[in-house]
Motif scaffolding. Structure first.
Motif, PDB file in Angstrom:
ATOM      1  N   TYR A   1       0.852  -1.022   0.023  1.00 31.45           N
ATOM      2  CA  TYR A   1      -0.131  -0.120  -0.068  1.00 31.45           C
ATOM      3  C   TYR A   1       0.901   1.224  -0.058  1.00 31.45           C
ATOM      4  N   ARG A   2       0.261   2.524  -0.367  1.00 29.86           N
ATOM      5  CA  ARG A   2       0.846   3.591  -0.298  1.00 29.86           C
ATOM      6  C   ARG A   2      -0.268   4.735   0.280  1.00 29.86           C
TER       7      ARG A   2
ATOM      8  N   THR B   1      -5.666   5.775   0.269  1.00 28.00           N
ATOM      9  CA  THR B   1      -4.696   4.863   0.282  1.00 28.00           C
ATOM     10  C   THR B   1      -4.626   4.070  -1.058  1.00 28.00           C
ATOM     11  N   LEU B   2      -3.549   3.846  -1.604  1.00 35.20           N
ATOM     12  CA  LEU B   2      -3.621   2.953  -2.993  1.00 35.20           C
ATOM     13  C   LEU B   2      -2.612   1.624  -2.894  1.00 35.20           C
TER      14      LEU B   2
ATOM     15  N   THR C   1       6.178  -3.119 -10.467  1.00 28.54           N
ATOM     16  CA  THR C   1       7.033  -1.958 -11.275  1.00 28.54           C
ATOM     17  C   THR C   1       5.803  -0.833 -11.611  1.00 28.54           C
ATOM     18  N   GLY C   2       4.635  -1.447 -11.595  1.00 32.63           N
ATOM     19  CA  GLY C   2       3.627  -0.490 -11.895  1.00 32.63           C
ATOM     20  C   GLY C   2       3.258   0.750 -11.101  1.00 32.63           C
ATOM     21  N   ASN C   3       2.146   1.459 -11.313  1.00 33.60           N
ATOM     22  CA  ASN C   3       2.158   2.573 -10.668  1.00 33.60           C
ATOM     23  C   ASN C   3       1.109   2.477  -9.486  1.00 33.60           C
TER      24      ASN C   3
END
Length: 543
Positions: free
Chosen positions: A132-133, A174-175, A213-215
């Motif tokens: 998560y971010r 949160t993503l 490696t994605g966003n």
């Protein structure tokens, strides 16, 4: 009075400066100035603004993914010398990545969409690694408690320490980095590192970072019942922490601070369901037991504002400074008229009187010492001959001197002496005993008095004889004075107790060549010398 002037008067500020006092406290200030109230009014003091930046870390169900940061700014105002309040906004970034995979995420609707990780034919889910971010916006109102400015041993300090508590609203977005294409990459990592292999969790996370490696583009699970602000969850956060401020000057300081935040949500990491894994058994799913938390360690730069007619923020000032300065150098307190003691009533107060027991009515000098006009060693109040010529000194105990005979009398005396008729000739007194004292005593013992009685009888039997009383000890002032005291004791006893005329003695003290504890008596017929001598060091006299 300007800010700069106020800071340079005394150690902190001029307690009497009315321009520093708010209007609502002027009544107290005026009472203080008029000595009607003992406490000075609290001065107007500056506000503090500051910015900060630093390192953040989360305490959630998902382990941290490398270092993250944050920044913030605040405004702070003192309520007193210890307590102040602060409003603070912080922007916080958090990231996480687990090194253990999970399969029991069926209750997380954000992960079980058919286009993402659908349920498999056997009813289970493919293994994935939680990540998560989260971006946090936090606005808190805090109470700070300083404890280094109140100092009993110095006026001001160059650093301050404080603790704080507070609460306020916070939002978080949160993503995930999640995509169906990651499944094969996850499986490759699992094949390379069995889940039981806890020793390689660092290697597992490094391998996962090459897969992910994605966003950050997949919205995480959010609470369905909480309030929202701008489309993101809104909740309450409580904060506590500790800080240290280091003063650069009266305007600037730097602060090192550690703030810990307690949130009201379990979804800060986007996961409220955790995979309970026990090697050798099946996975089970359970809800996260406690709400998420995070920490913010920061370094900040602060500046004091609103300086016109104001002192520094009160947490930098020592409230004891005024009291100690007033005690040391009174400028405000009313002091009673001093009453200084003069025990002997000679007009010189005891604190300056070098002779505090002068007899009543005795004339003294400015130091309270009895006057001795002719300098013969006998104070005027005891001197029966206040002005004794120098050539007639030394004097006796009454201050009376013995002047030398004029030349005609000396010629006559010499003539008589040459004829064998004069005073001092035909002396048959013979040898006389010595008096030996013990230690540093000057008192005559019973044995001493018996010896002196024999001396007195010999002197009565030989009225033409003179006797020299000789004391030894020239090595120090104390030895000289002790020698004088002993010679004086012997002569006084023979004069006062045995009735021998004082003119028949020659007073010699501090001589060399003899034993310091011994007083010798010798025939001194025909010799010249004084029969009394002033004490050489009266302050060292033995009583």
């Amino acid at each position: 009075m300007s800010y700069t002037q106020a800071q340079t008067v005394g150690s902190s500020y001029d307690i009497r400066d009315s321009s520093l006092i708010p209007t609502r406290r002027l009544a107290q200030h005026n009472e203080f100035l008029n000595n009607a109230y003992p406490f000075p009014a609290k001065p107007r003091n500056e506000w503090e603004i500051g910015v900060k930046g630093g390192y953040t870390s989360g305490f959630t169900s998902v382990a941290n993914w490398g270092p993250t940061g944050g920044f913030g700014f605040h405004i702070r105002k003192a309520l007193g010398y210890v307590v102040s309040i602060r409003a603070e906004y912080d922007w916080i970034r958090l990231r996480g990545l687990n090194y253990q995979y999970s399969q029991s995420y069926g209750k997380n609707s954000a992960l079980t969409l058919p286009i993402l990780y659908p349920q498999q034919a056997n009813g289970t889910y493919a293994p994935i690694f939680y990540n998560y971010r989260s971006t946090v916006h936090e606005l808190t109102f805090q109470a700070l408690f300083a404890f280094n400015n109140i100092n009993f041993h110095k006026a001001k300090t160059g650093w301050n320490a404080y603790v704080f508590v507070g609460a306020g609203p916070m939002t978080y977005g949160t993503l995930y980095k999640q995509d169906g294409s990651y499944l094969q990459g996850y499986q490759n990592v699992i094949n390379q590192f069995p889940v039981e292999d806890y020793k390689h969790k660092g290697d597992i996370r490094s391998a996962l970072k090459n897969v992910l490696t994605g966003n950050w583009n997949h919205i995480a699970e959010r609470p369905t019942t909480s309030a929202k602000l701008g489309g993101v969850p809104l909740t309450i956060v409580g904060v506590t922490g500790v800080g240290f401020e280091f003063k650069l000057n009266d305007r600037w300081n730097i602060a090192l601070e550690d703030k810990f935040s307690f949130t009201g949500t379990k979804l800060l990491a986007g996961q409220q369901w955790q995979n309970n894994y026990t090697p050798g058994s099946t996975n089970s799913i359970a809800q996260v037991p406690s709400s998420d938390k995070y920490n913010f360690v920061s370094l900040g730069l602060n500046y004091n504002i609103f300086a016109k007619h104001a002192v520094e923020p009160l947490w930098w000032l020592n409230p004891l400074d005024y009291a100690y300065n007033e005690i040391n150098q009174p400028r405000h307190m009313k002091l009673p008229k001093p009453i200084l003691d003069d025990t002997d009533g000679d007009g010189v107060t005891d604190q300056f009187d070098l002779e505090p027991n002068t007899p009543k009515g005795a004339p003294v000098d400015t130091h309270g010492v009895s006057l001795d006009t002719d300098g013969d060693g006998v104070p005027d109040y005891k001197d029966k001959e206040k002005i004794t010529p120098t050539q007639c000194q030394p004097v006796d105990a009454d201050g009376v001197g013995k002047c030398p005979d004029p030349q005609c009398c000396k010629d006559l005396k010499n003539l008589i002496d040459s004829a064998g008729l004069g005073y001092g000739h035909k002396c048959g007194i013979g040898d006389l005993p010595s008096i030996t004292f013990k230690g540093r005593s000057v008192n005559l013992t019973k044995e001493h008095k018996q010896l002196l009685s024999t001396v007195a009888q010999k002197m009565k039997d030989n009225p033409n004889c003179r006797v020299a009383v000789i004391g030894y000890g020239e090595s120090s002032k104390a030895a000289q004075q002790l020698s004088w005291d002993r010679v004086n004791a012997v002569i006084n006893y023979l004069v006062e107790k045995e009735g021998i005329s004082s003119d028949r003695f020659i007073f010699r003290y501090g001589q060399s060549g003899g034993e310091e504890n011994t007083i010798d008596l010798k025939d001194a017929t025909g010799e010249e010398g004084p029969n009394t001598v002033p004490a050489p060091h009266p302050n060292l006299r033995r009583k």
